[in-house]
Design an enzyme around this catalytic site. Structure first.
Site, PDB file in Angstrom:
ATOM      1  N   GLY A   1      46.021  36.851 -44.523  1.00 48.82           N
ATOM      2  CA  GLY A   1      46.314  36.624 -45.939  1.00 48.82           C
ATOM      3  C   GLY A   1      47.070  35.318 -46.120  1.00 48.82           C
ATOM      4  O   GLY A   1      47.483  34.676 -45.137  1.00 48.82           O
ATOM      5  N   ASP A   2      47.229  34.891 -47.379  1.00 48.33           N
ATOM      6  CA  ASP A   2      47.977  33.672 -47.702  1.00 48.33           C
ATOM      7  C   ASP A   2      47.385  32.426 -47.055  1.00 48.33           C
ATOM      8  O   ASP A   2      48.095  31.466 -46.731  1.00 48.33           O
ATOM      9  CB  ASP A   2      49.465  33.812 -47.303  1.00 48.33           C
TER      10      ASP A   2
ATOM     11  N   GLY B   1      45.524  30.505 -48.631  1.00 50.25           N
ATOM     12  CA  GLY B   1      45.313  29.544 -49.722  1.00 50.25           C
ATOM     13  C   GLY B   1      44.021  29.849 -50.474  1.00 50.25           C
ATOM     14  O   GLY B   1      43.401  28.961 -51.056  1.00 50.25           O
TER      15      GLY B   1
ATOM     16  N   HIS C   1      48.318  35.112 -55.227  1.00 52.24           N
ATOM     17  CA  HIS C   1      47.566  33.864 -55.093  1.00 52.24           C
ATOM     18  C   HIS C   1      48.254  32.803 -55.932  1.00 52.24           C
ATOM     19  O   HIS C   1      48.721  33.085 -57.022  1.00 52.24           O
ATOM     20  CB  HIS C   1      46.134  34.033 -55.601  1.00 52.24           C
TER      21      HIS C   1
ATOM     22  N   THR D   1      54.110  45.701 -48.783  1.00 49.68           N
ATOM     23  CA  THR D   1      54.627  44.920 -49.908  1.00 49.68           C
ATOM     24  C   THR D   1      55.404  45.802 -50.901  1.00 49.68           C
ATOM     25  O   THR D   1      56.019  45.283 -51.811  1.00 49.68           O
ATOM     26  CB  THR D   1      53.470  44.239 -50.669  1.00 49.68           C
TER      27      THR D   1
ATOM     28  N   ARG E   1      41.253  62.258 -53.827  1.00 47.50           N
ATOM     29  CA  ARG E   1      40.576  62.418 -55.128  1.00 47.50           C
ATOM     30  C   ARG E   1      41.473  62.984 -56.212  1.00 47.50           C
ATOM     31  O   ARG E   1      41.071  63.802 -57.040  1.00 47.50           O
ATOM     32  CB  ARG E   1      39.293  63.247 -54.957  1.00 47.50           C
TER      33      ARG E   1
ATOM     34  N   VAL F   1      54.550  37.456 -53.351  1.00 42.13           N
ATOM     35  CA  VAL F   1      54.796  38.748 -54.018  1.00 42.13           C
ATOM     36  C   VAL F   1      56.178  39.290 -53.705  1.00 42.13           C
ATOM     37  O   VAL F   1      56.891  39.756 -54.589  1.00 42.13           O
ATOM     38  CB  VAL F   1      53.719  39.793 -53.603  1.00 42.13           C
ATOM     39  N   THR F   2      56.589  39.215 -52.428  1.00 42.58           N
ATOM     40  CA  THR F   2      57.801  39.922 -52.009  1.00 42.58           C
ATOM     41  C   THR F   2      58.997  39.010 -51.789  1.00 42.58           C
ATOM     42  O   THR F   2      60.113  39.497 -51.614  1.00 42.58           O
ATOM     43  CB  THR F   2      57.534  40.663 -50.684  1.00 42.58           C
TER      44      THR F   2
ATOM     45  N   ARG G   1      57.742  34.115 -44.324  1.00 45.39           N
ATOM     46  CA  ARG G   1      56.496  34.255 -43.574  1.00 45.39           C
ATOM     47  C   ARG G   1      56.715  33.770 -42.143  1.00 45.39           C
ATOM     48  O   ARG G   1      57.303  32.710 -41.932  1.00 45.39           O
ATOM     49  CB  ARG G   1      55.385  33.422 -44.222  1.00 45.39           C
TER      50      ARG G   1
ATOM     51  N   THR H   1      43.918  19.306 -49.061  1.00 45.92           N
ATOM     52  CA  THR H   1      44.954  18.369 -48.598  1.00 45.92           C
ATOM     53  C   THR H   1      46.178  18.348 -49.518  1.00 45.92           C
ATOM     54  O   THR H   1      47.017  17.452 -49.430  1.00 45.92           O
ATOM     55  CB  THR H   1      44.376  16.940 -48.517  1.00 45.92           C
TER      56      THR H   1
HETATM   57  P1  GTP Z   1      46.188  33.318 -50.807  1.00 43.44           P
HETATM   58  O1  GTP Z   1      46.990  34.572 -50.759  1.00 43.44           O
HETATM   59  O2  GTP Z   1      45.210  33.168 -49.685  1.00 43.44           O
HETATM   60  O3  GTP Z   1      45.600  33.038 -52.153  1.00 43.44           O
HETATM   61  O4  GTP Z   1      47.150  32.161 -50.541  1.00 43.44           O
HETATM   62  P2  GTP Z   1      48.364  31.938 -51.459  1.00 43.44           P
HETATM   63  O5  GTP Z   1      47.890  31.443 -52.783  1.00 43.44           O
HETATM   64  O6  GTP Z   1      49.261  33.156 -51.354  1.00 43.44           O
HETATM   65  O7  GTP Z   1      49.036  30.833 -50.761  1.00 43.44           O
HETATM   66  P3  GTP Z   1      50.526  30.543 -51.057  1.00 43.44           P
HETATM   67  O8  GTP Z   1      51.053  31.193 -52.260  1.00 43.44           O
HETATM   68  O9  GTP Z   1      51.207  30.773 -49.775  1.00 43.44           O
HETATM   69  O10 GTP Z   1      50.433  29.042 -51.297  1.00 43.44           O
HETATM   70  C1  GTP Z   1      51.634  28.373 -51.024  1.00 43.44           C
HETATM   71  C2  GTP Z   1      51.671  27.142 -51.730  1.00 43.44           C
HETATM   72  O11 GTP Z   1      50.792  26.208 -51.074  1.00 43.44           O
HETATM   73  C3  GTP Z   1      51.229  27.206 -53.162  1.00 43.44           C
HETATM   74  O12 GTP Z   1      52.155  26.493 -53.924  1.00 43.44           O
HETATM   75  C4  GTP Z   1      49.878  26.504 -53.132  1.00 43.44           C
HETATM   76  O13 GTP Z   1      49.644  25.824 -54.327  1.00 43.44           O
HETATM   77  C5  GTP Z   1      50.055  25.509 -52.010  1.00 43.44           C
HETATM   78  N1  GTP Z   1      48.829  25.018 -51.353  1.00 43.44           N
HETATM   79  C6  GTP Z   1      47.575  25.561 -51.290  1.00 43.44           C
HETATM   80  N2  GTP Z   1      46.763  24.744 -50.563  1.00 43.44           N
HETATM   81  C7  GTP Z   1      47.515  23.704 -50.173  1.00 43.44           C
HETATM   82  C8  GTP Z   1      47.255  22.528 -49.383  1.00 43.44           C
HETATM   83  O14 GTP Z   1      46.149  22.282 -48.904  1.00 43.44           O
HETATM   84  N3  GTP Z   1      48.314  21.696 -49.157  1.00 43.44           N
HETATM   85  C9  GTP Z   1      49.556  21.925 -49.651  1.00 43.44           C
HETATM   86  N4  GTP Z   1      50.523  21.079 -49.371  1.00 43.44           N
HETATM   87  N5  GTP Z   1      49.810  23.001 -50.406  1.00 43.44           N
HETATM   88  C10 GTP Z   1      48.819  23.867 -50.659  1.00 43.44           C
HETATM   89  P1  IMP Z   2      50.406  46.729 -48.097  1.00 41.26           P
HETATM   90  O1  IMP Z   2      49.075  46.139 -48.301  1.00 41.26           O
HETATM   91  O2  IMP Z   2      51.370  46.464 -49.214  1.00 41.26           O
HETATM   92  O3  IMP Z   2      50.322  48.198 -47.725  1.00 41.26           O
HETATM   93  O4  IMP Z   2      51.080  46.011 -46.816  1.00 41.26           O
HETATM   94  C1  IMP Z   2      50.547  46.168 -45.503  1.00 41.26           C
HETATM   95  C2  IMP Z   2      50.644  44.846 -44.738  1.00 41.26           C
HETATM   96  O5  IMP Z   2      49.755  43.908 -45.320  1.00 41.26           O
HETATM   97  C3  IMP Z   2      52.019  44.201 -44.761  1.00 41.26           C
HETATM   98  O6  IMP Z   2      52.214  43.524 -43.530  1.00 41.26           O
HETATM   99  C4  IMP Z   2      51.929  43.182 -45.882  1.00 41.26           C
HETATM  100  O7  IMP Z   2      52.809  42.121 -45.725  1.00 41.26           O
HETATM  101  C5  IMP Z   2      50.479  42.739 -45.707  1.00 41.26           C
HETATM  102  N1  IMP Z   2      49.853  42.217 -46.927  1.00 41.26           N
HETATM  103  C6  IMP Z   2      49.257  42.915 -47.927  1.00 41.26           C
HETATM  104  N2  IMP Z   2      48.754  42.090 -48.859  1.00 41.26           N
HETATM  105  C7  IMP Z   2      49.017  40.838 -48.445  1.00 41.26           C
HETATM  106  C8  IMP Z   2      48.724  39.534 -48.967  1.00 41.26           C
HETATM  107  O8  IMP Z   2      48.105  39.362 -50.016  1.00 41.26           O
HETATM  108  N3  IMP Z   2      49.161  38.487 -48.239  1.00 41.26           N
HETATM  109  C9  IMP Z   2      49.807  38.635 -47.064  1.00 41.26           C
HETATM  110  N4  IMP Z   2      50.111  39.823 -46.526  1.00 41.26           N
HETATM  111  C10 IMP Z   2      49.715  40.922 -47.207  1.00 41.26           C
HETATM  112 MG    MG Z   3      48.887  35.217 -50.931  1.00 40.73          MG
END
Ligand code: GTP
Ligand code: IMP
Ligand code: MG
Length: 336
Positions: free
Chosen positions: A14-15, A17, A45, A126, A140, A252-253, A257, A324
């Site tokens: 996850g996370d 991007g 996201h 979470t 159910r 979220v939390t 990381r 980037t």
């Molecule tokens: P998903 O859960 O996969 O959607 O990822 P995310 O949206 O949770 O990523 P996250 O919130 O960790 O993103 C962290 C930060 O990185 C945000 O502010 C994004 O806008 C930023 N980000 C995303 N792609 C890039 C990148 O290529 N370069 C940089 N520097 N920042 C980015």
């Molecule tokens: P749950 O999905 O809240 O039950 O969490 C189970 C595991 O999945 C934990 O380690 C969370 O941190 C992880 N997790 C759930 N959703 C995400 C996400 O969107 N990004 C990163 N970790 C997640």
């Molecule tokens: Mg995320």
């Protein structure tokens, strides 16, 4: 009928991007529908567009393409409060949003159960109620969207809308959440989420059969992060992660990381499990700072190009999107 569904999923924990990548694809490809699969509001996201940053837990990240219908499939859990807040914060026309009649509903009791020792304490969930809600669904006894008055104006047949668009040769973008190794079946059990989140499951969440998928795009970050408990091969100390600029805080939390260098073995397996046809690599600028904001492949440094080519060579699938920077336009698109 031409095949026009693109499915986007996370390749690590996850996370990766996905928010950024899906928002770029919606902006660029102008799909008729952006439909979200995955677990529910445990996801976070981030979308950055026109200098504004949005944090989304329920709405599809493709909301920035104003003509797209925004759908949440029957496999997705809904917390009505979170969803209504996001509709208001993003200022979108609520009529664009469709929730399947059969999407599961998270209630206060699920959140309370998820906050307890055996879930949040033991596994680092979470705490958003998703696991207990999916458990109640299996029993159910979970309420579904058609039982909830505040959602009545949004109710729709999500699989029906998606199939109608596909029959009309309209583009459909399917947005996954979480990441491959958080899958209940394919991840690092028991340190996983409450259902499968690989491409097949994401398609099932929105009612899309496997023969209608044109491409599966797996998103990897240029390094690996993980929140909550569970194995992370090659994990760096917090100090080292900070030094490399890879230290992140969860959307979220608010938790820290954990971070590790790019993992080719995990990437290979993610490609296999998701039947990836193309890859996206995000945060390349966090490994090669000289490429920050570059939007043209030829302007990448030799080291950055070598890193990309090495991924392609080792996992056997082409990298078609490179990110980037945070803005959705800080993107290199190598698709045909
Ligand atoms: P998903 O859960 O996969 O959607 O990822 P995310 O949206 O949770 O990523 P996250 O919130 O960790 O993103 C962290 C930060 O990185 C945000 O502010 C994004 O806008 C930023 N980000 C995303 N792609 C890039 C990148 O290529 N370069 C940089 N520097 N920042 C980015
Ligand atoms: P749950 O999905 O809240 O039950 O969490 C189970 C595991 O999945 C934990 O380690 C969370 O941190 C992880 N997790 C759930 N959703 C995400 C996400 O969107 N990004 C990163 N970790 C997640
Ligand atoms: Mg995320």
């Amino acid at each position: 009928m031409i095949l026009c569904a693109l499915v986007v999923v996370g390749g690590f924990f996850g996370d990766e991007g996905k928010g950024k990548i899906v928002s770029y694809l919606a902006f660029r490809d102008k799909p008729k529908i952006v439909a979200r699969g995955g677990v529910g509001p445990n996801a976070g996201h981030t979308v950055v567009f026109n200098g504004k940053s949005y944090k989304l837990r329920q709405l599809p990240s493709g909301f920035i393409h104003e003509k797209a219908r925004l759908l949440l499939g029957p496999g997705v859990l809904i917390n009505p409060k979170v969803l209504l807040k996001e509709i208001s914060e993003t200022n979108i026309n609520p009529r664009r949003v469709g929730i399947d009649y059969q999407a599961g509903i998270i209630e206060e009791t699920h959140i309370e159960r998820d906050q307890k020792k055996d879930l949040k304490g033991r596994l680092g969930t979470t705490g958003t109620g998703c696991g207990p809600a999916n458990a109640d669904r299996a029993l159910r006894i979970l309420k579904i969207a058609r039982d909830i008055d505040v959602l009545k104006d949004f109710l729709t047949d999500v699989p029906g809308e998606i199939h109608e668009a596909i029959e009309n040769d309209e583009k459909v973008l399917i947005e996954g959440t979480q990441g491959t190794f958080l899958s209940l079946y394919h991840g690092t059990y028991p340190y996983v989420t409450s259902k499968d989140v690989t491409a097949s499951a994401i398609c099932s969440d929105v009612g899309l059969g496997p023969k209608f998928v044109k491409d599966v795009l797996v998103v990897f970050k240029a390094y690996v992060t993980r929140v909550g408990a569970g194995p992370l091969p090659g994990e760096l100390s917090e100090e080292e992660a900070k030094k490399r600029g890879w230290f992140e805080i969860a959307t979220v939390t608010g938790r820290k990381r954990r971070a590790a260098p790019f993992n080719y073995e995990l990437a290979k397996r993610a490609v296999m499990l998701n039947s990836a046809t193309m890859l996206a690599i995000t945060k390349l600028d966090k490994v090669f700072p000289e490429v920050a904001g570059v939007r043209d492949f030829d302007k990448l440094s030799d080291e950055a190009i070598m890193f990309i080519k090495n991924i392609e060579r080792k996992v056997g699938v082409p990298v078609k999107i490179i990110s980037t920077g945070p803005d959705l336009q800080d993107t290199i698109d190598l698709r045909d």
